[in-house]
Scaffold this motif. Structure first.
Motif, PDB file in Angstrom:
ATOM      1  N   GLY A 104     -54.567  71.573  10.461  1.00 22.97           N
ATOM      2  CA  GLY A 104     -53.706  70.909  11.432  1.00 22.97           C
ATOM      3  C   GLY A 104     -53.168  69.561  11.017  1.00 22.97           C
ATOM      4  O   GLY A 104     -52.300  69.001  11.699  1.00 22.97           O
ATOM      5  N   THR A 106     -50.804  67.186   9.311  1.00 25.22           N
ATOM      6  CA  THR A 106     -49.453  67.325   8.789  1.00 25.22           C
ATOM      7  C   THR A 106     -49.208  66.338   7.645  1.00 25.22           C
ATOM      8  O   THR A 106     -49.962  65.371   7.466  1.00 25.22           O
ATOM      9  CB  THR A 106     -48.419  67.074   9.899  1.00 25.22           C
ATOM     10  N   ILE A 107     -48.143  66.603   6.906  1.00 26.58           N
ATOM     11  CA  ILE A 107     -47.771  65.692   5.819  1.00 26.58           C
ATOM     12  C   ILE A 107     -47.493  64.294   6.368  1.00 26.58           C
ATOM     13  O   ILE A 107     -47.921  63.282   5.790  1.00 26.58           O
ATOM     14  CB  ILE A 107     -46.534  66.230   5.066  1.00 26.58           C
ATOM     15  N   THR A 108     -46.780  64.212   7.470  1.00 24.12           N
ATOM     16  CA  THR A 108     -46.493  62.901   8.069  1.00 24.12           C
ATOM     17  C   THR A 108     -47.782  62.201   8.486  1.00 24.12           C
ATOM     18  O   THR A 108     -47.933  60.993   8.275  1.00 24.12           O
ATOM     19  CB  THR A 108     -45.565  63.065   9.293  1.00 24.12           C
ATOM     20  N   GLU A 109     -48.703  62.933   9.067  1.00 27.56           N
ATOM     21  CA  GLU A 109     -49.987  62.356   9.473  1.00 27.56           C
ATOM     22  C   GLU A 109     -50.727  61.801   8.259  1.00 27.56           C
ATOM     23  O   GLU A 109     -51.240  60.677   8.280  1.00 27.56           O
ATOM     24  CB  GLU A 109     -50.815  63.428  10.174  1.00 27.56           C
ATOM     25  N   PRO A 143     -39.814  65.929   7.803  1.00 24.49           N
ATOM     26  CA  PRO A 143     -40.331  66.633   6.623  1.00 24.49           C
ATOM     27  C   PRO A 143     -39.375  67.741   6.183  1.00 24.49           C
ATOM     28  O   PRO A 143     -38.575  68.252   6.971  1.00 24.49           O
ATOM     29  CB  PRO A 143     -41.665  67.219   7.123  1.00 24.49           C
ATOM     30  N   GLN A 146     -37.943  70.820   8.331  1.00 27.36           N
ATOM     31  CA  GLN A 146     -38.059  70.553   9.766  1.00 27.36           C
ATOM     32  C   GLN A 146     -36.844  69.767  10.247  1.00 27.36           C
ATOM     33  O   GLN A 146     -36.289  68.950   9.522  1.00 27.36           O
ATOM     34  CB  GLN A 146     -39.353  69.790  10.063  1.00 27.36           C
ATOM     35  N   ASP A 150     -41.864  64.018  12.664  1.00 30.91           N
ATOM     36  CA  ASP A 150     -43.146  64.469  13.206  1.00 30.91           C
ATOM     37  C   ASP A 150     -43.808  63.289  13.920  1.00 30.91           C
ATOM     38  O   ASP A 150     -44.700  62.641  13.390  1.00 30.91           O
ATOM     39  CB  ASP A 150     -44.017  64.994  12.070  1.00 30.91           C
ATOM     40  N   GLY A 153     -47.641  63.755  14.634  1.00 30.06           N
ATOM     41  CA  GLY A 153     -48.487  63.519  13.463  1.00 30.06           C
ATOM     42  C   GLY A 153     -48.634  62.039  13.173  1.00 30.06           C
ATOM     43  O   GLY A 153     -49.725  61.557  12.847  1.00 30.06           O
ATOM     44  N   GLY A 178     -55.608  65.973  12.785  1.00 28.76           N
ATOM     45  CA  GLY A 178     -55.060  67.315  12.783  1.00 28.76           C
ATOM     46  C   GLY A 178     -55.477  68.061  14.039  1.00 28.76           C
ATOM     47  O   GLY A 178     -55.431  67.529  15.143  1.00 28.76           O
TER      48      GLY A 178
END
Length: 223
Positions: A104, A106-109, A143, A146, A150, A153, A178
């Protein structure tokens, strides 16, 4: 130059600030402290009726308060296993499990956690810490694949370092990483800076999804 996606600069700022405020701002607000603040101090105006608001409605800065402003910072390119210029390059490998992000996350997170660690290091070099931060400006890029940024995130990453204590008890409030069950935050911090977040067409470094600027105030006791 940063370009805002789809909307004019003025419209985008109004929309982004309104969306951020709508998440946390009730019709009335409360603050701990006096107005105007005493010299060398700051007072955050906090939303009423919330035990753990994410941001302040605003921050008042007293006369003769020493402040520190960062440049815009993005995540460090620490993941050398990923190609340069990719989003994965800007994940801190310490956050990976067997080379993968936890469920869960994310890349942004992950990039948000990375950049907030960098900000903490810069604050420490200036004799400050996360709890001295009074304002924050956040720029987010959508991202790859998308249609929009995000924001959820980013907010999970933010809560790992800011606004994660109960106003009633002062104790830490668990936060999710996540899709995992909420757990103790990475850094316990009662600070709730005033903040805005904008979606940006292109950040200045290929692969960045997050760029952050903060202002911090030196407490009077340190003068």
């Amino acid at each position: 130059m940063r370009q805002l996606r789809h909307l004019s600069t003025r419209t985008k700022i109004i929309v982004a600030v309104a969306l951020t405020a709508a998440l946390v701002a009730p019709t009335t607000a409360v603050a701990a402290g006096r107005f105007p603040p005493r010299p060398g101090t700051t007072v955050s105006l906090l939303p009423a009726g919330q035990d753990n608001p994410s941001i302040a409605d605003g921050v008042a800065i007293g006369r003769d308060t020493a402040t520190y402003k960062t440049s815009g910072l993005g995540p460090g390119g620490l993941n050398t296993a990923a190609a340069a210029g990719t989003e994965a390059r800007y994940i801190d490998p310490v956050d990976l499990v067997d080379g993968q992000l936890p469920p869960g996350v994310t890349i942004t997170e992950a990039q948000g956690i990375n950049v907030l660690r960098r900000i903490g290091e810069n604050l420490a070099r200036a004799g400050l810490s996360y709890d001295d931060v009074i304002t924050m400006r956040v720029f987010l890029q959508n991202p790859a694949g998308q249609e929009k940024m995000d924001f959820a995130g980013w907010n999970r990453a933010y809560r790992q370092f800011f606004a994660n204590t109960s106003l009633a008890t002062g104790k830490p409030v668990n936060v999710p990483l996540g899709s995992a069950a909420p757990a103790p935050p990475m850094v316990t911090n009662p600070a709730r800076p005033s903040r805005f977040a904008l979606e940006i067409e292109n950040l200045p470094v290929a692969g960045w999804l997050v760029e952050v600027e903060v202002d911090a105030a030196y407490p009077a006791k340190r003068k």
